[in-house]
Design a protein around this motif. Structure first.
Motif, PDB file in Angstrom:
ATOM      1  N   ASP A  38       2.017   4.528   2.001  1.00 30.15           N
ATOM      2  CA  ASP A  38       1.580   3.265   1.427  1.00 30.15           C
ATOM      3  C   ASP A  38       1.589   3.359  -0.094  1.00 30.15           C
ATOM      4  O   ASP A  38       1.463   4.446  -0.682  1.00 30.15           O
ATOM      5  CB  ASP A  38       0.171   2.893   1.894  1.00 30.15           C
ATOM      6  CG  ASP A  38       0.134   2.505   3.365  1.00 30.15           C
ATOM      7  OD1 ASP A  38       1.185   2.066   3.885  1.00 30.15           O
ATOM      8  OD2 ASP A  38      -0.933   2.638   3.989  1.00 30.15           O
ATOM      9  N   TYR A  56      -0.717  -1.486  -0.585  1.00 29.52           N
ATOM     10  CA  TYR A  56       0.451  -2.292  -0.208  1.00 29.52           C
ATOM     11  C   TYR A  56       1.286  -1.533   0.810  1.00 29.52           C
ATOM     12  O   TYR A  56       1.362  -0.291   0.777  1.00 29.52           O
ATOM     13  CB  TYR A  56       1.324  -2.613  -1.430  1.00 29.52           C
ATOM     14  CG  TYR A  56       0.667  -3.476  -2.474  1.00 29.52           C
ATOM     15  CD1 TYR A  56       0.793  -4.863  -2.436  1.00 29.52           C
ATOM     16  CD2 TYR A  56      -0.068  -2.910  -3.522  1.00 29.52           C
ATOM     17  CE1 TYR A  56       0.204  -5.670  -3.415  1.00 29.52           C
ATOM     18  CE2 TYR A  56      -0.659  -3.700  -4.497  1.00 29.52           C
ATOM     19  CZ  TYR A  56      -0.523  -5.073  -4.427  1.00 29.52           C
ATOM     20  OH  TYR A  56      -1.110  -5.863  -5.391  1.00 29.52           O
ATOM     21  N   PHE A  86       6.723  -5.601  -0.581  1.00 32.19           N
ATOM     22  CA  PHE A  86       5.397  -5.022  -0.472  1.00 32.19           C
ATOM     23  C   PHE A  86       4.368  -6.121  -0.229  1.00 32.19           C
ATOM     24  O   PHE A  86       4.313  -7.115  -0.970  1.00 32.19           O
ATOM     25  CB  PHE A  86       5.029  -4.241  -1.736  1.00 32.19           C
ATOM     26  CG  PHE A  86       5.693  -2.895  -1.821  1.00 32.19           C
ATOM     27  CD1 PHE A  86       5.269  -1.847  -1.017  1.00 32.19           C
ATOM     28  CD2 PHE A  86       6.755  -2.680  -2.679  1.00 32.19           C
ATOM     29  CE1 PHE A  86       5.871  -0.605  -1.084  1.00 32.19           C
ATOM     30  CE2 PHE A  86       7.371  -1.450  -2.763  1.00 32.19           C
ATOM     31  CZ  PHE A  86       6.930  -0.410  -1.960  1.00 32.19           C
ATOM     32  N   GLU A 109       0.223  -6.874   0.456  1.00 27.84           N
ATOM     33  CA  GLU A 109      -1.112  -6.296   0.313  1.00 27.84           C
ATOM     34  C   GLU A 109      -1.797  -6.169   1.671  1.00 27.84           C
ATOM     35  O   GLU A 109      -1.857  -7.117   2.451  1.00 27.84           O
ATOM     36  CB  GLU A 109      -1.957  -7.168  -0.616  1.00 27.84           C
ATOM     37  CG  GLU A 109      -3.347  -6.600  -0.879  1.00 27.84           C
ATOM     38  CD  GLU A 109      -4.153  -7.465  -1.833  1.00 27.84           C
ATOM     39  OE1 GLU A 109      -5.394  -7.496  -1.682  1.00 27.84           O
ATOM     40  OE2 GLU A 109      -3.547  -8.129  -2.713  1.00 27.84           O
TER      41      GLU A 109
END
Length: 218
Positions: A162, A187, A194, A196
């Protein structure tokens, strides 16, 4: 006389036959005795030595293929040639000492690509504050900017696949070295970009360097 000779020959022949038969019986009985004694027979002096057969070839130990070493890049050139990077960041990206630029570079798998992704953090020389964070993905042999954050102070890292971006929060009166807190954003690469996944806010202690404010006298 002739009859006596013939008779004598027959007797000798019969005697020889009897002797041969007795000898054969003796050998047979000897073999039986050897078998009953344990079957060693003529090898009572010890087991016969035999050469060991060909040893089996050792089995090959299967191992998972190791990940190829990441191909290093010229991070400074990557940032300076990137049209997505702001003019301010490019202007501030200068060597601190000699040819040493204030950039942190990380390589890892963020986008599921066969080549390693590159995370670049551009910092200032004086106080080492990160003023820009970027992620580059190798697409067809060319690195493409797939993420940027230019709200300083900001810092991007790779954490178990990540992208983790930390943004320090300053309140009025905070010095650059001692922010009031931080926002941590996680993200994940999803459908080509990407997205969140999580956001965490942390407040720092008001005590600086372990010192707490002295109580006022009443």
């Amino acid at each position: 006389m002739r009859g006596l000779g013939i008779r004598a020959g027959r007797v000798l022949k019969a005697g020889s036959t009897a002797v041969a038969a007795l000898a054969a019986i003796g050998l047979f009985l000897g073999a039986l005795t050897a078998c009953s004694a344990g079957g060693t027979g003529a090898r009572d002096e010890g087991p016969a030595r035999s050469d060991p057969g060909p040893s089996a070839a050792p089995k090959a130990v299967s191992s998972s293929p190791s990940s190829p070493a990441p191909k290093t890049v010229n991070a400074v050139r990557l940032v300076k040639d990137d049209p997505a990077v702001s003019t301010e960041v490019k202007r501030d990206l200068k060597p601190c000492v000699g040819h040493e630029y204030p950039v942190d570079v990380s390589y890892g798998n963020l986008t599921g690509n066969t080549s390693s992704d590159v995370v670049v953090n551009v910092m200032t020389c004086g106080d080492a504050v990160s003023i820009g964070s970027y992620v580059y993905r190798n697409t067809g042999g060319k690195y493409e900017n797939v993420f940027k954050a230019e709200e300083p102070p900001v810092y991007a890292e790779i954490d178990r696949g990540d992208l983790v971006v930390t943004k320090q929060v300053y309140e009025k009166g905070d010095s650059v070295a001692y922010p009031s807190g931080e926002d941590v954003l996680t993200y994940r690469w999803t459908t080509g970009r990407f997205v969140e996944q999580a956001r965490t806010h942390n407040d720092y202690s008001n005590a600086v360097n372990g010192d707490t404010p002295e109580p006022s006298d009443n």
